[in-house]
Design a protein around this motif. Structure first.
Motif, PDB file in Angstrom:
ATOM      1  N   ARG A 101       3.649   6.641   0.952  1.00 40.42           N
ATOM      2  CA  ARG A 101       4.581   7.492   0.441  1.00 40.42           C
ATOM      3  C   ARG A 101       5.381   6.256  -0.463  1.00 40.42           C
ATOM      4  O   ARG A 101       5.533   5.276   0.047  1.00 40.42           O
ATOM      5  N   HIS A 152       7.641  10.954  -2.670  1.00 42.69           N
ATOM      6  CA  HIS A 152       6.428  11.032  -3.360  1.00 42.69           C
ATOM      7  C   HIS A 152       5.278  10.707  -2.411  1.00 42.69           C
ATOM      8  O   HIS A 152       5.458   9.412  -1.827  1.00 42.69           O
ATOM      9  N   ASP A 153       4.404  11.279  -1.989  1.00 41.48           N
ATOM     10  CA  ASP A 153       3.320  11.203  -1.026  1.00 41.48           C
ATOM     11  C   ASP A 153       2.182  10.885  -1.853  1.00 41.48           C
ATOM     12  O   ASP A 153       1.043  10.929  -1.110  1.00 41.48           O
ATOM     13  N   ASP A 154       1.962  10.618  -2.927  1.00 36.56           N
ATOM     14  CA  ASP A 154       0.937  10.416  -3.722  1.00 36.56           C
ATOM     15  C   ASP A 154       0.843   9.584  -5.008  1.00 36.56           C
ATOM     16  O   ASP A 154       0.271   9.600  -5.870  1.00 36.56           O
ATOM     17  N   GLY A 155       1.623   8.405  -4.249  1.00 31.68           N
ATOM     18  CA  GLY A 155       1.551   7.228  -5.506  1.00 31.68           C
ATOM     19  C   GLY A 155       3.100   6.678  -5.410  1.00 31.68           C
ATOM     20  O   GLY A 155       3.908   6.937  -4.820  1.00 31.68           O
TER      21      GLY A 155
END
Length: 249
Positions: A190, A206-209
């Motif tokens: 994250r 942000h858990d995707d990048g």
């Protein structure tokens, strides 16, 4: 404020921090300065932390507590560290014995239910101040690698600060021109972006990048934990000057 840690893990973090604080207070002595808290000695920090534990327990019970005489009692105690331990034990007992749905005041943005909130808050309050006392023993602010703080506790503390403290209306973090600060742990999936304007900051997880940002700070979770709380200067970031307006003790 999401958390991946359980109530028991937060209490374990508080317990570990108490052991470390007591150990390093013994190494440093009570009357040495605390590098990361200007004008504080270890004795004053112990009085402050012990008063915080007692205030937290009283707040959870819905009671008022007069701060100054409690803190003064800790500083003047014949054994301030033992006095600190007593308050921490009483706080933990209060939380453990409470119902899971107990009603109590909380003060952070999007806070968890009170029992979980206070366990988490005192885990991190005590951990950061234990790192302060380690710095007193070292004669300089501690580096993350010198602490006992695990990545999961550190990342949880980053979450609490960025999602709980920073977005409050009372947050001192402001900018006349909008600027986005990206906080990027190098040991976690994250990241975070903090939009700073002349109003209350807005944090997005942000858990995707990698989070976008005009200013960027990167480091391990433990390094970021200490840096975001203004406890270390070991990270080199173009966000440093702006972030140092966040006065936290």
């Amino acid at each position: 404020m999401p958390t991946d840690l359980t109530f028991s893990q937060h209490l374990a973090g508080l317990h570990t921090a108490m052991l470390e604080l007591a150990r390093h207070a013994g190494r440093s002595g009570l009357d040495v300065p605390v590098p990361s808290c200007p004008e504080w000695t270890v004795r004053r920090l112990v009085g402050h932390q012990g008063a915080v534990h007692r205030w937290a327990a009283a707040s959870f019970r819905g009671e008022d507590l007069e701060w100054t005489p409690i803190e003064k009692a800790g500083r003047s105690s014949s054994d301030p560290v033992e006095w600190l331990r007593d308050g921490a034990i009483a706080l933990v007992r209060t939380l453990v014995e409470a119902a899971d749905d107990a009603d109590a005041p909380v003060f952070l943005h999007d806070a968890a239910p009170p029992k979980r909130f206070w366990a988490r808050r005192q885990c991190h309050e005590t951990t950061i101040h234990a790192a302060d006392v380690l710095g007193a023993a070292l004669g300089r602010p501690a580096r993350a690698e010198e602490t006992w703080v695990t990545p999961d506790v550190a990342l949880d503390g980053v979450d609490e600060l960025l999602l709980g403290f920073v977005p409050r209306s009372t947050s001192p973090l402001r900018s006349a021109e909008p600027v986005r600060v990206a906080v990027r742990p190098t040991d976690a999936a994250r990241s975070y972006s903090v939009l700073v304007t002349d109003e209350a900051p807005v944090t997005t997880r942000h858990d995707d990048g990698d989070a976008p940002g005009d200013l960027v700070v990167e480091g391990t979770s433990a390094q970021l934990y200490l840096w975001l709380w203004n406890r270390t200067d070991e990270l080199d970031s173009d966000a440093t000057d702006l972030w140092r307006t966040m006065i936290v003790t």
